[in-house]
Each structure stands twice: as C-alpha cells, then as structure tokens.
Design an enzyme around this catalytic site. Sequence first.
Site, PDB file in Angstrom:
ATOM      1  N   ASP A  99       0.870  -1.169   0.000  1.00 57.07           N
ATOM      2  CA  ASP A  99       0.000   0.000   0.000  1.00 57.07           C
ATOM      3  C   ASP A  99       0.909   1.221   0.000  1.00 57.07           C
ATOM      4  O   ASP A  99       1.783   1.343   0.861  1.00 57.07           O
ATOM      5  CB  ASP A  99      -0.852  -0.028   1.284  1.00 57.07           C
ATOM      6  CG  ASP A  99      -2.194   0.642   1.113  1.00 57.07           C
ATOM      7  OD1 ASP A  99      -2.211   1.772   0.596  1.00 57.07           O
ATOM      8  OD2 ASP A  99      -3.211   0.041   1.505  1.00 57.07           O
ATOM      9  N   ASP A 195      -3.117   4.778  -2.269  1.00 51.05           N
ATOM     10  CA  ASP A 195      -4.160   5.359  -1.434  1.00 51.05           C
ATOM     11  C   ASP A 195      -4.664   6.674  -2.040  1.00 51.05           C
ATOM     12  O   ASP A 195      -3.867   7.494  -2.496  1.00 51.05           O
ATOM     13  CB  ASP A 195      -3.533   5.621  -0.048  1.00 51.05           C
ATOM     14  CG  ASP A 195      -4.564   5.932   1.010  1.00 51.05           C
ATOM     15  OD1 ASP A 195      -5.416   5.065   1.276  1.00 51.05           O
ATOM     16  OD2 ASP A 195      -4.522   7.031   1.586  1.00 51.05           O
ATOM     17  N   GLU A 258      -6.770   3.591  -5.689  1.00 47.95           N
ATOM     18  CA  GLU A 258      -8.012   3.691  -4.926  1.00 47.95           C
ATOM     19  C   GLU A 258      -8.748   4.935  -5.407  1.00 47.95           C
ATOM     20  O   GLU A 258      -8.241   6.046  -5.269  1.00 47.95           O
ATOM     21  CB  GLU A 258      -7.724   3.823  -3.423  1.00 47.95           C
ATOM     22  CG  GLU A 258      -9.024   3.806  -2.609  1.00 47.95           C
ATOM     23  CD  GLU A 258      -8.950   4.503  -1.255  1.00 47.95           C
ATOM     24  OE1 GLU A 258      -9.806   4.217  -0.406  1.00 47.95           O
ATOM     25  OE2 GLU A 258      -8.062   5.353  -1.049  1.00 47.95           O
ATOM     26  N   HIS A 319     -11.293  -2.607   3.700  1.00 43.73           N
ATOM     27  CA  HIS A 319     -11.193  -2.225   5.107  1.00 43.73           C
ATOM     28  C   HIS A 319     -11.867  -0.896   5.435  1.00 43.73           C
ATOM     29  O   HIS A 319     -11.756  -0.427   6.564  1.00 43.73           O
ATOM     30  CB  HIS A 319      -9.710  -2.176   5.503  1.00 43.73           C
ATOM     31  CG  HIS A 319      -8.956  -1.130   4.729  1.00 43.73           C
ATOM     32  ND1 HIS A 319      -8.640  -1.267   3.393  1.00 43.73           N
ATOM     33  CD2 HIS A 319      -8.507   0.091   5.086  1.00 43.73           C
ATOM     34  CE1 HIS A 319      -8.021  -0.186   2.982  1.00 43.73           C
ATOM     35  NE2 HIS A 319      -7.915   0.658   3.984  1.00 43.73           N
ATOM     36  N   ASP A 320     -12.516  -0.280   4.451  1.00 40.18           N
ATOM     37  CA  ASP A 320     -13.209   0.995   4.694  1.00 40.18           C
ATOM     38  C   ASP A 320     -14.722   0.888   4.573  1.00 40.18           C
ATOM     39  O   ASP A 320     -15.418   1.892   4.721  1.00 40.18           O
ATOM     40  CB  ASP A 320     -12.724   2.056   3.688  1.00 40.18           C
ATOM     41  CG  ASP A 320     -11.263   2.411   3.872  1.00 40.18           C
ATOM     42  OD1 ASP A 320     -10.795   2.446   5.023  1.00 40.18           O
ATOM     43  OD2 ASP A 320     -10.587   2.663   2.855  1.00 40.18           O
TER      44      ASP A 320
HETATM   45  C1  NOJ Z   1      -8.052   5.372   2.279  1.00 44.51           C
HETATM   46  C2  NOJ Z   1      -7.715   4.213   3.157  1.00 44.51           C
HETATM   47  O1  NOJ Z   1      -8.204   3.028   2.581  1.00 44.51           O
HETATM   48  C3  NOJ Z   1      -8.319   4.510   4.515  1.00 44.51           C
HETATM   49  O2  NOJ Z   1      -8.302   3.397   5.355  1.00 44.51           O
HETATM   50  C4  NOJ Z   1      -7.557   5.686   5.087  1.00 44.51           C
HETATM   51  O3  NOJ Z   1      -8.126   6.055   6.330  1.00 44.51           O
HETATM   52  C5  NOJ Z   1      -7.604   6.880   4.150  1.00 44.51           C
HETATM   53  N1  NOJ Z   1      -7.368   6.523   2.772  1.00 44.51           N
HETATM   54  C6  NOJ Z   1      -6.560   7.895   4.525  1.00 44.51           C
HETATM   55  O4  NOJ Z   1      -5.284   7.400   4.199  1.00 44.51           O
END
Ligand code: NOJ
Length: 523
Positions: A99, A195, A258, A319-320
């Site tokens: 990542d 990210d 992402e 994970h979000d």
């Molecule tokens: C996206 C990530 O997937 C998330 O978990 C993170 O909190 C934010 N970007 C900030 O880096």
Amino acid sequence: MHATAWWQRGIIYEIYPRSFQDSNGDGIGDLNGILLRLDYLVKLGVDALWITPFYPSPMADFGYDVSDYCGIDPLFGTMHDFDQLLRGTHNRGLKLILDLVPNHTSDQHPWFLESRSSRENSKRDWYLWRDEPNNWQSNFGGPAWEWDDITGQYYYHSFLKQQPDLNWRNPLVRRAIFEAMRFWLERGVDGFRVDVIWLMIKDDQFRDNPPNPAYRSGQPSSHRFLPVFNSNRPQVHEVVSEMRAVIDDYKDRVLIGEIYLPIPQLMTYYGKDLDGTQLPFNFQLLQTAWTADALARAISEYDNALPTGAWPNWVLGNHDNARIATRVGTHQAKLAAMLLLSLPGTITLYYGEEIGMTNVSIPPELVQDPAEKNEPGIGLGRDPERTPMPWDSSPLAGFTTGRPWLPLGEDHASLNVANLDQDTESILHLYGTLIALRRSHPVLVTGELRSIAAANTVLSYERLGEGGRLLILLNLGDVPVSVPSVAGEILVATSQYCLSKQPNGLTQLGAATGLIVRLPASG
Ligand code: NOJ
Ligand code: CA
C-alpha cells in the site's frame, strides 16, 4: 488463456495486517503471522496479496499516517521479517502488493517536522500552507485546515490533522515518493495499491468548494460541500502517469488506484493511451443497491465505459466499507461470491469474505477508528469490518494468544476457517471452487460479458470467449422464482438445492441461490 499478465488473470487478496494473524501474543497481527498463513492462501487459490500499510507510523489512522516510507513498524516486525515474507510469498508463486500512501504523511514524518519548523525551511513547500483557510472539509470531519502556532499559518489535511497533505505540485515531493517506490520495487515487491490517488492534486488557486444541495444534517460533515476543487483535478493524471512510469521501469509490476468516483470519471484513471493505473479500483459492487435491476445496470454501465484495451476489475469489500455479508445479509453471501467471481478481469477479495465474515459491533469503549471517534454514531466507524480473522474454534480463534486489539465476532466458535474447511457445503468451499473454476475456465477471466439482464429478482449474464459460453443465473430474491429450463451443464451451484422441478413443469431457482452453466457452443 491468451497472453495476460499475472495481475490480469490473478486474484488479489487484501490483508489488513493488524487482524490477520498475530505471531507474538500482543493481540495485533504482524508480518510473521502472515507468513504462517501463506499456505492457507495457496490452498484458497489466490495469486497475490495486498497488505495495507505496515510502515513506521504513530497509528493515528492505523498506518495510513506514515512516518517513514522505507521501514517497517516494530509492531508488525522488522525488515528481515518483511524479506522473509516476500521470499515466502514468491517461493509459493504468489505476488506481493504494498500500500503506497503518497497523498499525506504523518505529522511526525521528518519532512513535516522540517516543513513546520519555519517558513524558510527548504521543505516548507512540501506541504500545503496558507494564511487563510478556505471551506474544504476533512474526510474525517471538520475543517481540513489546521492552524499551526509555530509559524502562524494553516496546513491542509484531507484526513486527520495528524495526516498533513503533501504538495504534489512540488517536483521534489514527487522525486522523494518515487524513490520510496523504487526502494520497494528493487527489493522485489510486485506493485502498489495507491491510497486516495484521485485526491493528490488540489486546485492551485484554492477556490472554495460549492455547497452540496443534497446535504442534510446528520450526514458526515465532509458532505456539506461538493469536492470540486480538492479532488479529481485534471493535473492529477500527470502524477499518475509519472507513477506508472516508475512501475514500468521494472518488469511485470502493477499500479492499482483507490478511486471513489462515478464511472465516467473513474475511467479517466486508466490514463491517456492507458498510461495511468492498470487497475483503477472498481467499487460498483460496494455501492450499488442489491437488486437484479440495479446490479445489471451498474455492470453494463461499467463494462460499456471501459476504454479500448482497459482491463476490468471487481471488488466486494475492503477495510473501509461494511462487509458484504452484513450489507446484503449472510444468506446472500454465497450468491455475492458467485457474482464477484464470474465477472471479467481482476478480482480482489477482502480477508474473511471467503468465510462469510460479518461486521462485528464494537462497544463504544473499544472503538479504535478515528473516523468513528470524530463523528460518532452515524456509521462512519470502520472497526466492525477490521476484526480479527477467526482461524479455529479455540477461545481466541487461533488469531492470538493475547488480547485481540478488536473483539472477535461472537460467532467465531462456529464461523472459522477450520470448521468451514470440514464442511464441503460451506462458503469457504464455494470460494475455492469458484476460484478454481476461473483457472480452469479462462472465459470467466477474459471472455466478453454478454446479455446482461434483470428479470424479476434474477440477474443473468453470459460469458463468451476462450473455451466456450457460460451462463450465470443469480436469484437475489428471498423467495424462489421460476426460470426457463436451462439446457446445459451446471458447473457450480451455490447450493445443491438451487434448482427444483415443479409439478407444473416449470423450473425454480431457490431464494438467494445461483448457478454457473456451460451452454452448448451454438445455443
Ligand atoms: C483510504 C484508506 O483506505 C483509509 O483506510 C484511510 O483512512 C484513508 N485513505 C486515509 O489514508
Ligand atoms: Ca503481534
């Protein structure tokens, strides 16, 4: 299968390292823990791991606040452990994706410590400093500008104030991050998931964002304005293609972005002449209503919008976001697996999806995620989808010998890898079967998507190409429905009771069940 790269035909498995496997009893998963579980992943049949950040970090956002891009946080292990994991991965024929978090650093990163130390510091311009804030909002609640007493200016943070945004218009910032990428590429990693890639460039005039007419009180404060000037700026593509050029200096690596944007904008991240990310993450299945109609529309829209030569990809969770089995119901989890694994291109799984893991509700005193702490009670917390993987029926599920950093699900004594492995009707077995089917039937990976249709609660589509023609029939409804008799060989069913012949001569497809059928070549 015609010539495809590993990242095109492969299945990527996302690991949230804190929660996969603890090896030293501190209740937090680590790199050595992942090494211990590699054979499980080989048996499942996945091809690549994407591990979310394990770099040195104060952990304000659990590793997405990086204080050294070229190190390992002691919580997760050492560089030696990393090298062992990389070797263990490659020895098993798996790939390893890291990542990369280039939009922001930790406020404890030496670059930021320098930048904030004086207005004259050579790294001052590595971050975004202003005399006056504008109306841009942090994605974790409240204004995105933080006053800094030391030099009497505000700095910008898209996320926590402990995560200042880098200034990607500064060529030295670009060079520094590209060097970090090379550090890992030289070590042998197979690519990066980048990210928030669509946030990296901001308006150079820092214009205020327009109000969002659809905003209602109770919604996250970041929704108050439309993110016109602090996201998806045209110049971002220059940065993306520069990152891609770094990747392309090495053989056979992948750049994944992402991106949470509507389909037309998402597609621009393949880049002009496909010089952008090879895989801009496609989050359609996370965001589309779980009905045959809505899914048929989203799948067609995505498929039709793909630029020539662009490679599709599909995701059910990460994970979000809420786990799929919670969002659509545990009874739909097998169907969701069949949907995901019968769509074209690259598939990414989120750890635990293969055992039907659900969100775990976290009592207020155990909440860890800053997103929940900053704006509590409106469903922003991500702890529920980040809980430890249950491996067996022992009291701590084989995850740790200590106190797990987040609670295990209440169902872990029954819902765990060892148990489901014993049960050939389990979701875990279905995942294994579907993954193996993608390997033995390349048409599932490379074939065209045809005849996407929604009839009542049934979503159907065909896959046509190398080695044949497959029909996928998925009943998303909670009651059985009549379907035309299927003339073909059933390759996989979500349950042995999917199809039943009715006395009236009709065939019924059971509630929340699905089939993959091989159709006769000419039919
Ligand atoms: C996206 C990530 O997937 C998330 O978990 C993170 O909190 C934010 N970007 C900030 O880096
Ligand atoms: Ca540990």
